[in-house]
Design a protein around this motif. Structure first.
Motif, PDB file in Angstrom:
ATOM      1  N   MET A   1      15.831 -12.078  -0.760  1.00 25.08           N
ATOM      2  CA  MET A   1      14.772 -12.056   0.207  1.00 25.08           C
ATOM      3  C   MET A   1      15.319 -11.776   1.610  1.00 25.08           C
ATOM      4  N   ASP A   2      16.557 -12.202   1.873  1.00 21.65           N
ATOM      5  CA  ASP A   2      17.160 -11.940   3.172  1.00 21.65           C
ATOM      6  C   ASP A   2      17.318 -10.433   3.409  1.00 21.65           C
ATOM      7  N   TRP A   3      17.661  -9.700   2.358  1.00 19.25           N
ATOM      8  CA  TRP A   3      17.854  -8.268   2.513  1.00 19.25           C
ATOM      9  C   TRP A   3      16.551  -7.609   2.953  1.00 19.25           C
ATOM     10  N   LEU A   4      15.439  -8.006   2.339  1.00 20.79           N
ATOM     11  CA  LEU A   4      14.149  -7.401   2.673  1.00 20.79           C
ATOM     12  C   LEU A   4      13.755  -7.700   4.114  1.00 20.79           C
ATOM     13  N   SER A   5      13.962  -8.928   4.565  1.00 21.34           N
ATOM     14  CA  SER A   5      13.592  -9.261   5.949  1.00 21.34           C
ATOM     15  C   SER A   5      14.514  -8.562   6.948  1.00 21.34           C
ATOM     16  N   GLU A   6      15.765  -8.318   6.570  1.00 17.21           N
ATOM     17  CA  GLU A   6      16.690  -7.624   7.464  1.00 17.21           C
ATOM     18  C   GLU A   6      16.491  -6.112   7.455  1.00 17.21           C
ATOM     19  N   ASN A   7      15.960  -5.607   6.362  1.00 16.41           N
ATOM     20  CA  ASN A   7      15.780  -4.155   6.217  1.00 16.41           C
ATOM     21  C   ASN A   7      14.312  -3.778   6.003  1.00 16.41           C
ATOM     22  N   ALA A   8      13.426  -4.494   6.647  1.00 19.30           N
ATOM     23  CA  ALA A   8      11.993  -4.192   6.518  1.00 19.30           C
ATOM     24  C   ALA A   8      11.688  -2.774   6.991  1.00 19.30           C
ATOM     25  N   TRP A   9      12.430  -2.298   7.970  1.00 23.36           N
ATOM     26  CA  TRP A   9      12.217  -0.935   8.462  1.00 23.36           C
ATOM     27  C   TRP A   9      12.389   0.086   7.342  1.00 23.36           C
ATOM     28  N   ALA A  10      13.351  -0.183   6.423  1.00 22.27           N
ATOM     29  CA  ALA A  10      13.579   0.744   5.312  1.00 22.27           C
ATOM     30  C   ALA A  10      12.394   0.732   4.350  1.00 22.27           C
ATOM     31  N   ALA A  11      11.812  -0.447   4.131  1.00 16.66           N
ATOM     32  CA  ALA A  11      10.633  -0.543   3.268  1.00 16.66           C
ATOM     33  C   ALA A  11       9.463   0.231   3.882  1.00 16.66           C
ATOM     34  N   TRP A  12       9.262   0.085   5.203  1.00 17.84           N
ATOM     35  CA  TRP A  12       8.202   0.824   5.882  1.00 17.84           C
ATOM     36  C   TRP A  12       8.456   2.333   5.818  1.00 17.84           C
ATOM     37  N   LEU A  13       9.716   2.723   5.986  1.00 18.07           N
ATOM     38  CA  LEU A  13      10.071   4.142   5.920  1.00 18.07           C
ATOM     39  C   LEU A  13       9.820   4.695   4.516  1.00 18.07           C
ATOM     40  N   GLY A  14      10.170   3.903   3.501  1.00 18.88           N
ATOM     41  CA  GLY A  14       9.901   4.320   2.127  1.00 18.88           C
ATOM     42  C   GLY A  14       8.407   4.457   1.855  1.00 18.88           C
ATOM     43  N   LEU A  15       7.616   3.514   2.373  1.00 19.72           N
ATOM     44  CA  LEU A  15       6.164   3.584   2.215  1.00 19.72           C
ATOM     45  C   LEU A  15       5.607   4.830   2.907  1.00 19.72           C
ATOM     46  N   ALA A  16       6.124   5.127   4.096  1.00 16.98           N
ATOM     47  CA  ALA A  16       5.685   6.324   4.818  1.00 16.98           C
ATOM     48  C   ALA A  16       6.023   7.589   4.030  1.00 16.98           C
ATOM     49  N   ALA A  17       7.194   7.625   3.416  1.00 18.40           N
ATOM     50  CA  ALA A  17       7.596   8.797   2.620  1.00 18.40           C
ATOM     51  C   ALA A  17       6.695   8.965   1.400  1.00 18.40           C
ATOM     52  N   VAL A  18       6.382   7.866   0.730  1.00 20.79           N
ATOM     53  CA  VAL A  18       5.506   7.924  -0.453  1.00 20.79           C
ATOM     54  C   VAL A  18       4.112   8.391  -0.037  1.00 20.79           C
ATOM     55  N   LEU A  19       3.579   7.840   1.057  1.00 22.49           N
ATOM     56  CA  LEU A  19       2.264   8.262   1.530  1.00 22.49           C
ATOM     57  C   LEU A  19       2.260   9.730   1.958  1.00 22.49           C
ATOM     58  N   GLY A  20       3.335  10.154   2.607  1.00 18.72           N
ATOM     59  CA  GLY A  20       3.441  11.557   3.006  1.00 18.72           C
ATOM     60  C   GLY A  20       3.482  12.490   1.807  1.00 18.72           C
ATOM     61  N   ALA A  21       4.223  12.102   0.767  1.00 22.35           N
ATOM     62  CA  ALA A  21       4.282  12.924  -0.449  1.00 22.35           C
ATOM     63  C   ALA A  21       2.932  12.947  -1.157  1.00 22.35           C
ATOM     64  N   ALA A  22       2.245  11.810  -1.176  1.00 20.14           N
ATOM     65  CA  ALA A  22       0.929  11.760  -1.812  1.00 20.14           C
ATOM     66  C   ALA A  22      -0.083  12.616  -1.044  1.00 20.14           C
ATOM     67  N   GLU A  23       0.093  12.729   0.259  1.00 19.01           N
ATOM     68  CA  GLU A  23      -0.800  13.567   1.064  1.00 19.01           C
ATOM     69  C   GLU A  23      -0.702  15.027   0.652  1.00 19.01           C
ATOM     70  N   LEU A  24       0.479  15.453   0.232  1.00 23.21           N
ATOM     71  CA  LEU A  24       0.657  16.831  -0.212  1.00 23.21           C
ATOM     72  C   LEU A  24      -0.194  17.150  -1.426  1.00 23.21           C
ATOM     73  N   VAL A  25      -0.538  16.125  -2.187  1.00 22.81           N
ATOM     74  CA  VAL A  25      -1.390  16.327  -3.365  1.00 22.81           C
ATOM     75  C   VAL A  25      -2.861  16.257  -2.979  1.00 22.81           C
ATOM     76  N   SER A  26      -3.218  15.309  -2.118  1.00 21.40           N
ATOM     77  CA  SER A  26      -4.637  15.096  -1.799  1.00 21.40           C
ATOM     78  C   SER A  26      -5.160  16.055  -0.727  1.00 21.40           C
ATOM     79  N   LEU A  27      -4.369  16.344   0.284  1.00 18.83           N
ATOM     80  CA  LEU A  27      -4.737  17.221   1.404  1.00 18.83           C
ATOM     81  C   LEU A  27      -6.021  16.785   2.099  1.00 18.83           C
ATOM     82  N   ASP A  28      -6.269  15.477   2.169  1.00 19.67           N
ATOM     83  CA  ASP A  28      -7.448  14.946   2.848  1.00 19.67           C
ATOM     84  C   ASP A  28      -7.145  14.467   4.261  1.00 19.67           C
ATOM     85  N   LEU A  29      -5.908  14.454   4.645  1.00 24.27           N
ATOM     86  CA  LEU A  29      -5.446  13.964   5.939  1.00 24.27           C
ATOM     87  C   LEU A  29      -5.744  12.479   6.138  1.00 24.27           C
TER      88      LEU A  29
END
Length: 154
Positions: A1-29
């Motif tokens: 759990m310490d790793w996640l709290s110390e590297n929360a930015w990486a989790a947010w960045l990963g979520l942003a990448a997944v959402l960005g990739a999913a946008e390429l499929v939906s194209l709804d902006l």
């Protein structure tokens, strides 16, 4: 759990990448706006803010993007160039009179590389050959024209 709290930015960045990739499929902006919110949450995490602050910043940024940015982007994407087809594209263009035009006598003009029948838009005007005219209206195969005023003179 310490790793996640110390590297929360990486989790947010990963979520942003997944959402960005999913946008390429939906194209709804929509998903890309959420991805921007996730990036804002990641930036907040990188600055060392608490998880609650990260979630609030991500949520506010996402809602702001959806409410303020997306509508104008959608409007811009749906707005295409004005298409003028047929005779309407000739209105406003200039032509040169090749045969005298009067209110009683139909003349001719050279317009867009073609010879057109022409009548004066103002029936009281006589237009001599060689005069530059502007097309005000097209009715059938006749262009209704008016002389273009010349600057200067003397």
């Amino acid at each position: 759990m310490d790793w996640l709290s110390e590297n929360a930015w990486a989790a947010w960045l990963g979520l942003a990448a997944v959402l960005g990739a999913a946008e390429l499929v939906s194209l709804d902006l929509v998903l890309i706006m959420l991805a921007v919110g996730a990036l804002a949450g990641g930036l907040t995490a990188a600055l060392g803010a608490a998880v609650v602050a990260q979630v609030l910043v991500a949520g506010i940024a996402s809602i702001a993007m959806l409410a303020l940015v997306r509508p104008s982007l959608i409007a811009k994407l749906h707005q295409g160039p004005e298409l003028r087809l047929g005779h309407s594209k000739l209105i406003g263009q200039r032509a040169v009179v090749t045969r005298r035009i009067t209110g009683l006598e139909v003349g001719q003009v050279q317009l867009a590389g073609e010879t057109w029948s022409a009548a004066p838009y103002d029936e009281h005007v006589t237009i001599e050959p060689g005069t530059t005219v502007e097309v005000f209206e097209i009715r059938g195969a006749t262009a209704y024209v008016h002389p273009v005023p010349e600057l200067g003179g003397d």
